[in-house]
Scaffold this motif. Sequence first.
Motif, PDB file in Angstrom:
ATOM      1  N   LEU A   5       0.843  -1.195   0.000  1.00 23.78           N
ATOM      2  CA  LEU A   5       0.000   0.000   0.000  1.00 23.78           C
ATOM      3  C   LEU A   5       0.880   1.248   0.000  1.00 23.78           C
ATOM      4  O   LEU A   5       1.750   1.401   0.874  1.00 23.78           O
TER       5      LEU A   5
ATOM      6  N   LEU B  10      22.482   7.155  -9.668  1.00 22.79           N
ATOM      7  CA  LEU B  10      23.689   6.335  -9.784  1.00 22.79           C
ATOM      8  C   LEU B  10      23.442   4.954  -9.181  1.00 22.79           C
ATOM      9  O   LEU B  10      22.876   4.848  -8.076  1.00 22.79           O
TER      10      LEU B  10
ATOM     11  N   PHE C 176       9.171   8.495   6.670  1.00 17.84           N
ATOM     12  CA  PHE C 176       7.977   8.435   7.521  1.00 17.84           C
ATOM     13  C   PHE C 176       8.037   7.250   8.493  1.00 17.84           C
ATOM     14  O   PHE C 176       7.059   6.962   9.185  1.00 17.84           O
TER      15      PHE C 176
ATOM     16  N   PRO D  86      16.466   8.745   4.363  1.00 20.31           N
ATOM     17  CA  PRO D  86      16.058   8.214   5.675  1.00 20.31           C
ATOM     18  C   PRO D  86      17.260   7.537   6.345  1.00 20.31           C
ATOM     19  O   PRO D  86      17.373   6.322   6.350  1.00 20.31           O
TER      20      PRO D  86
ATOM     21  N   LYS E 249      20.449   2.207   0.271  1.00 26.15           N
ATOM     22  CA  LYS E 249      20.548   2.969  -0.979  1.00 26.15           C
ATOM     23  C   LYS E 249      19.662   2.309  -2.017  1.00 26.15           C
ATOM     24  O   LYS E 249      19.358   1.126  -1.915  1.00 26.15           O
TER      25      LYS E 249
HETATM   26  C1  LIG Z   1      19.493  13.382  -2.662  1.00 28.00           C
HETATM   27  C2  LIG Z   1      19.589  11.887  -2.703  1.00 28.00           C
HETATM   28  C3  LIG Z   1      20.382  11.260  -3.647  1.00 28.00           C
HETATM   29  C4  LIG Z   1      20.466   9.872  -3.674  1.00 28.00           C
HETATM   30  N1  LIG Z   1      21.195   9.287  -4.651  1.00 28.00           N
HETATM   31  C5  LIG Z   1      21.288   7.940  -4.701  1.00 28.00           C
HETATM   32  C6  LIG Z   1      21.998   7.335  -5.760  1.00 28.00           C
HETATM   33  O1  LIG Z   1      22.485   7.991  -6.690  1.00 28.00           O
HETATM   34  N2  LIG Z   1      22.091   5.989  -5.741  1.00 28.00           N
HETATM   35  C7  LIG Z   1      21.554   5.228  -4.757  1.00 28.00           C
HETATM   36  O2  LIG Z   1      21.727   4.014  -4.782  1.00 28.00           O
HETATM   37  N3  LIG Z   1      20.820   5.771  -3.761  1.00 28.00           N
HETATM   38  C8  LIG Z   1      20.664   7.118  -3.723  1.00 28.00           C
HETATM   39  N4  LIG Z   1      19.909   7.700  -2.739  1.00 28.00           N
HETATM   40  C9  LIG Z   1      19.251   6.865  -1.739  1.00 28.00           C
HETATM   41  C10 LIG Z   1      17.907   6.297  -2.235  1.00 28.00           C
HETATM   42  O3  LIG Z   1      17.223   7.223  -3.032  1.00 28.00           O
HETATM   43  C11 LIG Z   1      17.050   5.906  -1.036  1.00 28.00           C
HETATM   44  O4  LIG Z   1      17.797   5.052  -0.201  1.00 28.00           O
HETATM   45  C12 LIG Z   1      15.774   5.173  -1.432  1.00 28.00           C
HETATM   46  O5  LIG Z   1      15.100   5.836  -2.462  1.00 28.00           O
HETATM   47  C13 LIG Z   1      14.854   5.049  -0.228  1.00 28.00           C
HETATM   48  O6  LIG Z   1      13.694   4.368  -0.644  1.00 28.00           O
HETATM   49  P1  LIG Z   1      12.525   4.056   0.382  1.00 28.00           P
HETATM   50  O7  LIG Z   1      11.578   3.159  -0.322  1.00 28.00           O
HETATM   51  O8  LIG Z   1      13.098   3.550   1.656  1.00 28.00           O
HETATM   52  O9  LIG Z   1      11.857   5.463   0.692  1.00 28.00           O
HETATM   53  P2  LIG Z   1      10.792   6.274  -0.183  1.00 28.00           P
HETATM   54  O10 LIG Z   1      11.122   6.264  -1.607  1.00 28.00           O
HETATM   55  O11 LIG Z   1      10.619   7.602   0.458  1.00 28.00           O
HETATM   56  O12 LIG Z   1       9.463   5.442  -0.035  1.00 28.00           O
HETATM   57  C14 LIG Z   1       8.675   5.445   1.144  1.00 28.00           C
HETATM   58  C15 LIG Z   1       7.236   5.512   0.711  1.00 28.00           C
HETATM   59  O13 LIG Z   1       6.376   5.279   1.832  1.00 28.00           O
HETATM   60  C16 LIG Z   1       5.182   5.974   1.582  1.00 28.00           C
HETATM   61  N5  LIG Z   1       4.418   6.109   2.823  1.00 28.00           N
HETATM   62  C17 LIG Z   1       4.742   6.850   3.914  1.00 28.00           C
HETATM   63  N6  LIG Z   1       3.770   6.758   4.839  1.00 28.00           N
HETATM   64  C18 LIG Z   1       2.811   5.940   4.328  1.00 28.00           C
HETATM   65  C19 LIG Z   1       1.554   5.480   4.804  1.00 28.00           C
HETATM   66  N7  LIG Z   1       1.062   5.854   6.013  1.00 28.00           N
HETATM   67  N8  LIG Z   1       0.809   4.654   4.022  1.00 28.00           N
HETATM   68  C20 LIG Z   1       1.272   4.270   2.792  1.00 28.00           C
HETATM   69  N9  LIG Z   1       2.459   4.703   2.292  1.00 28.00           N
HETATM   70  C21 LIG Z   1       3.218   5.518   3.057  1.00 28.00           C
HETATM   71  C22 LIG Z   1       5.672   7.309   1.025  1.00 28.00           C
HETATM   72  O14 LIG Z   1       4.662   7.989   0.324  1.00 28.00           O
HETATM   73  C23 LIG Z   1       6.846   6.886   0.151  1.00 28.00           C
HETATM   74  O15 LIG Z   1       6.493   6.751  -1.211  1.00 28.00           O
HETATM   75  C24 LIG Z   1      19.768   9.097  -2.707  1.00 28.00           C
HETATM   76  C25 LIG Z   1      18.948   9.727  -1.768  1.00 28.00           C
HETATM   77  C26 LIG Z   1      18.837  11.121  -1.787  1.00 28.00           C
HETATM   78  C27 LIG Z   1      17.930  11.790  -0.811  1.00 28.00           C
END
Ligand SMILES: Cc1cc2nc3c(=O)[nH]c(=O)nc-3n(C[C@H](O)[C@H](O)[C@H](O)COP(=O)(O)OP(=O)(O)OC[C@H]3O[C@@H](n4cnc5c(N)ncnc54)[C@H](O)[C@@H]3O)c2cc1C
Length: 521
Positions: free
Chosen positions: A45, A61, A228, A337, A370
């Motif tokens: 979800l 990257l 979050f 995060p 990452k």
């Molecule tokens: C500036 C920057 C540059 C980066 N560059 C790189 C790179 O070049 N190479 C690399 O390997 N990594 C890179 N990273 C790291 C990488 O982007 C992150 O580690 C990764 O995208 C994190 O994914 P996630 O799914 O944990 O978080 P998110 O993508 O934030 O996903 C979490 C999701 O949970 C959802 N959510 C929150 N609360 C709820 C709820 N109550 N109900 C339902 N859904 C909810 C949110 O809407 C969100 O879509 C970079 C990060 C940043 C910030």
Amino acid sequence: MKREQMLKQVGERIRPWDLIIVGGGATGAGVAVDAASRGHATLLLEQHDFGKGTSSRSTKLVHGGVRYLEQGNVSLVMEALKERGLLRQNAPHLVSELACVVPSYAWWEGPFYGIGLKLYELLAGKYGFGKSQHISKEETLQRLPNVNPDGLNGGVVYYDGQFDDTRLLINLVATAAEQGATLLNYAKVTALNKGSDGLVNGVTWKDTETGKIFTASAKVVVNATGIFTDSVRQMAEPDVDEMIAPSQGAHLVFDRSFLPGKNAILVPHTKDGRVMFAIPWHEHTLVGTTDTPVTEISLEPIALEDEIGFMLETAALYLDKKPSRSDILSVFAGIRPLAKSGDGGNTAALSRDHTIHIDKSGLLTITGGKWTTYRNMAEGCVDQAATLADLPDKPCLTRSLNIHGYHPNAANFGPLSFYGSDAALIRQLATDDETLNEPLDPQLPYLGAEVVWAVREEMARSVEDVLARRTRALFLNAKAALRMAPRVASILAKELNKDETWQAGQISAFTQTASGYLVKL
Ligand SMILES: Cc1cc2nc3c(=O)[nH]c(=O)nc-3n(C[C@H](O)[C@H](O)[C@H](O)COP(=O)(O)OP(=O)(O)OC[C@H]3O[C@@H](n4cnc5c(N)ncnc54)[C@H](O)[C@@H]3O)c2cc1C
């Protein structure tokens, strides 16, 4: 991938799901692919659109992280280099080799960075990309025609991977669906439900398109909500200690003239001790990033003036044709995060390792890491989930699982190469209806057929979904994206059977969002 079909699957499920995953970014989608391919009944979800959070805002990257080597985190680098190799193997339509040049201006820089980058190459072992090497001043200028020539000695070239983050994400969602998972965007989890034993056994969620409230039960709930994370953990236990230190990173996008050719520039030491990249991406130049601790978290973070100024200043030191504010086509920010340590004052020094954590409530949280390592993170998470929920012991299959769109020669599809094997189907749409074969804007390559594809096959629901995450128009050129919005709204309205009031609302909402990607002059 059809949202109506996904909703039907949710409605028809009588027994508890094996896993419910909260969050549709790289982490959540990776867990969904892993769990579903092991045969576990999986529901994901996402509160907004897939990739709305950090996963659309990376530096693009697929890398081991040269910087983490300097921090001495060899195991993280080795793991990421292996994952880089596996990702190129499983999604060759989205991951390509990128030559990165470190220009050297002091006599010691060449040997110093040369040794470090040789070690980086060695750590990749059989998953290696091209070989690193010293290059002369002439070759540096040939590879980087716009590099600042004043005082240039030469450089070191090494190889990493490059990708399109949300195209990979949408393809991961499709892969999970093909493996049997049910995945919904615009489905916000509003509460975690507990059984009589006090352990989390399901969620309450809201379809934010209709406002309807649903409950769903599961043997284990996985919290993959990025920045979050703590607020979702607090739904189960209001008093838990926070584990996330949010850190913002911003990027600037310019036209190709600032970085002609196929090579990237790596600046190994900016004045705040970070690395900075200038990368050719989708025929544009992407510059980033920064590392700014933040206290406010948002799905739509805005780049700070300091971040914009710092990146312009650093780029001007290394580029002969110096970019100015008026050259910025788009600016975007994302929030990492990161796992908390100490007071969180210097987030650049915080580890990029991931964390898998089980709260007393039984909620399983996976965070940090990452994009590059999402697969390995997911494998560890599903192993833990299987132990916690007593799921049948099944081996992980994702090391050699092709990702949706897999195509070994996708470059042949030209501007549609990022769709891989789907490119032929999009071409067919454009052939069948010639009005869909026209570019939506002269400055970007996107066609009307891609909008139709996004809504019919990739669960796009809004103008923003299409312009920000199915195509990358908003991230490449915010003004062009604004010009495209009315035509996109009209194609979407036809496909989704919506009226003119809906279209006007969509354009207005997109205009509001896009304003955060424009810089004030
Ligand atoms: C500036 C920057 C540059 C980066 N560059 C790189 C790179 O070049 N190479 C690399 O390997 N990594 C890179 N990273 C790291 C990488 O982007 C992150 O580690 C990764 O995208 C994190 O994914 P996630 O799914 O944990 O978080 P998110 O993508 O934030 O996903 C979490 C999701 O949970 C959802 N959510 C929150 N609360 C709820 C709820 N109550 N109900 C339902 N859904 C909810 C949110 O809407 C969100 O879509 C970079 C990060 C940043 C910030």
